[in-house]
Design a protein around this motif. Structure first.
Motif, PDB file in Angstrom:
ATOM      1  N   ILE A  10     -11.522  -2.525   1.423  1.00  0.00           N
ATOM      2  CA  ILE A  10     -10.152  -2.115   1.087  1.00  0.00           C
ATOM      3  C   ILE A  10      -9.432  -3.228   0.322  1.00  0.00           C
ATOM      4  CG2 ILE A  10      -7.872  -1.633   2.093  1.00  0.00           C
ATOM      5  CD1 ILE A  10      -9.444  -0.213   4.415  1.00  0.00           C
ATOM      6  N   SER A  39      -2.494  -5.366   1.624  1.00  0.00           N
ATOM      7  CA  SER A  39      -2.649  -3.920   1.869  1.00  0.00           C
ATOM      8  C   SER A  39      -2.826  -3.469   3.319  1.00  0.00           C
ATOM      9  CB  SER A  39      -3.795  -3.315   1.033  1.00  0.00           C
ATOM     10  OG  SER A  39      -3.597  -3.606  -0.334  1.00  0.00           O
ATOM     11  N   ALA A  76       0.830  -1.210   0.000  1.00  0.00           N
ATOM     12  CA  ALA A  76       0.000   0.000   0.000  1.00  0.00           C
ATOM     13  C   ALA A  76       0.865   1.261   0.000  1.00  0.00           C
ATOM     14  CB  ALA A  76      -0.937  -0.004   1.207  1.00  0.00           C
ATOM     15  N   THR A  77       1.918   1.295   0.839  1.00  0.00           N
ATOM     16  CA  THR A  77       2.764   2.493   0.869  1.00  0.00           C
ATOM     17  C   THR A  77       3.493   2.646  -0.467  1.00  0.00           C
ATOM     18  OG1 THR A  77       4.645   1.333   1.889  1.00  0.00           O
ATOM     19  CG2 THR A  77       3.083   2.403   3.370  1.00  0.00           C
ATOM     20  N   ARG A  93       2.525   1.850  -3.403  1.00  0.00           N
ATOM     21  CA  ARG A  93       1.644   2.334  -4.474  1.00  0.00           C
ATOM     22  C   ARG A  93       0.963   3.664  -4.117  1.00  0.00           C
ATOM     23  NH1 ARG A  93      -2.367  -2.132  -5.322  1.00  0.00           N
ATOM     24  NH2 ARG A  93      -1.739  -2.763  -3.214  1.00  0.00           N
ATOM     25  N   ASN A  94       1.442   4.303  -3.015  1.00  0.00           N
ATOM     26  CA  ASN A  94       0.949   5.638  -2.637  1.00  0.00           C
ATOM     27  C   ASN A  94      -0.551   5.627  -2.336  1.00  0.00           C
ATOM     28  OD1 ASN A  94       1.968   8.155  -2.084  1.00  0.00           O
ATOM     29  ND2 ASN A  94       1.640   8.975  -4.141  1.00  0.00           N
ATOM     30  N   LEU A  95      -1.005   4.585  -1.629  1.00  0.00           N
ATOM     31  CA  LEU A  95      -2.435   4.416  -1.380  1.00  0.00           C
ATOM     32  C   LEU A  95      -2.855   4.815   0.030  1.00  0.00           C
ATOM     33  CD1 LEU A  95      -2.974   0.948  -3.133  1.00  0.00           C
ATOM     34  CD2 LEU A  95      -3.781   3.185  -3.918  1.00  0.00           C
ATOM     35  N   THR A  96      -1.957   5.430   0.805  1.00  0.00           N
ATOM     36  CA  THR A  96      -2.305   5.653   2.228  1.00  0.00           C
ATOM     37  C   THR A  96      -3.528   6.580   2.366  1.00  0.00           C
ATOM     38  OG1 THR A  96      -0.718   7.466   2.490  1.00  0.00           O
ATOM     39  CG2 THR A  96       0.099   5.279   2.953  1.00  0.00           C
ATOM     40  N   GLU A 153     -10.645  -3.649  -3.221  1.00  0.00           N
ATOM     41  CA  GLU A 153     -10.232  -2.570  -4.127  1.00  0.00           C
ATOM     42  C   GLU A 153      -8.735  -2.520  -4.372  1.00  0.00           C
ATOM     43  OE1 GLU A 153     -11.681   1.628  -3.837  1.00  0.00           O
ATOM     44  OE2 GLU A 153     -13.536   0.623  -3.271  1.00  0.00           O
ATOM     45  N   PHE A 154      -7.946  -2.835  -3.330  1.00  0.00           N
ATOM     46  CA  PHE A 154      -6.518  -2.535  -3.425  1.00  0.00           C
ATOM     47  C   PHE A 154      -5.579  -3.734  -3.283  1.00  0.00           C
ATOM     48  CE2 PHE A 154      -8.424   1.409  -1.513  1.00  0.00           C
ATOM     49  CZ  PHE A 154      -8.353   2.172  -2.662  1.00  0.00           C
ATOM     50  N   LYS A 205      -6.050   7.068   0.208  1.00  0.00           N
ATOM     51  CA  LYS A 205      -7.285   6.392  -0.216  1.00  0.00           C
ATOM     52  C   LYS A 205      -7.760   5.402   0.841  1.00  0.00           C
ATOM     53  CE  LYS A 205      -7.242   6.870  -5.174  1.00  0.00           C
ATOM     54  NZ  LYS A 205      -6.411   6.574  -6.337  1.00  0.00           N
ATOM     55  N   ILE A 206      -6.804   4.708   1.467  1.00  0.00           N
ATOM     56  CA  ILE A 206      -7.183   3.731   2.498  1.00  0.00           C
ATOM     57  C   ILE A 206      -7.675   4.451   3.754  1.00  0.00           C
ATOM     58  CG2 ILE A 206      -6.312   1.908   4.003  1.00  0.00           C
ATOM     59  CD1 ILE A 206      -4.534   1.000   1.635  1.00  0.00           C
TER      60      ILE A 206
END
Ligand code: CMP
Length: 139
Positions: free
Chosen positions: A102, A114, A13-14, A16-19, A105-106, A21-22
């Motif tokens: 989550i 994630s 998650a980190t 892919r720069n998803l912090t 989706e991720f 969105k999560i």
């Protein structure tokens, strides 16, 4: 009751720069992020955190993954926070996760899924204490 639970945004998650969105998913579900820090776990620290899984076949891979890149460890607070967070995360295996969760989706796989969340009140207490002092929890 108002509870606290430990949440980890995992390396997939980190990376892919998803912090953001999560975190939005947590906040939309009524969970408040009362503590949060980005850290890079050593293999020894990751191994200790996941010690309960040490005899499982996936333990080595899990520890290696969790120490591979930074994670964000956080404390979520809210009504029934432990169960609520598990609901928002979805099933461990993203193939079984419900729409809108989550992991659905991720998550990339069972390992790169994630997020981590405490599974019960006693583990939530221990897992929060593993990463945070009382002074770091700010409601
Ligand atoms: P988590 O909630 O962090 O707790 C343990 C982790 O081990 C789990 O999420 C998965 O990411 C990972 N894992 C890898 N393989 C398996 C498996 N076969 N069964 C359960 N968990 C697994």
């Amino acid at each position: 009751a108002i509870e606290r639970t430990l949440s980890i945004l995992k390396p997939d998650a980190t990376r892919r720069n998803l912090t953001g969105k999560i975190n939005a998913k947590f906040e939309e579900a009524g969970l408040r992020i009362v503590a949060s820090k980005r850290i890079h776990l050593s293999p020894a620290q990751a191994g200790k955190f996941y010690e309960v899984h040490k005899d499982r076949p996936f333990y080595g891979e899990l520890v290696e993954f969790m120490a591979s890149e930074p994670v964000v460890v956080q404390v979520l607070e809210g009504e029934n926070a432990i169960a609520k967070n598990r609901e928002v995360m979805g099933a461990t295996n993203p193939a079984n996760a419900d729409e809108g969760t989550i992991r659905k989706e991720f998550a990339l796989s069972m390992g790169e899924n994630s997020v981590h969340g405490s599974d019960a009140a006693d583990t939530a207490k221990d897992e929060i204490a593993f990463f945070f002092s009382g002074l770091e929890l700010v409601g």
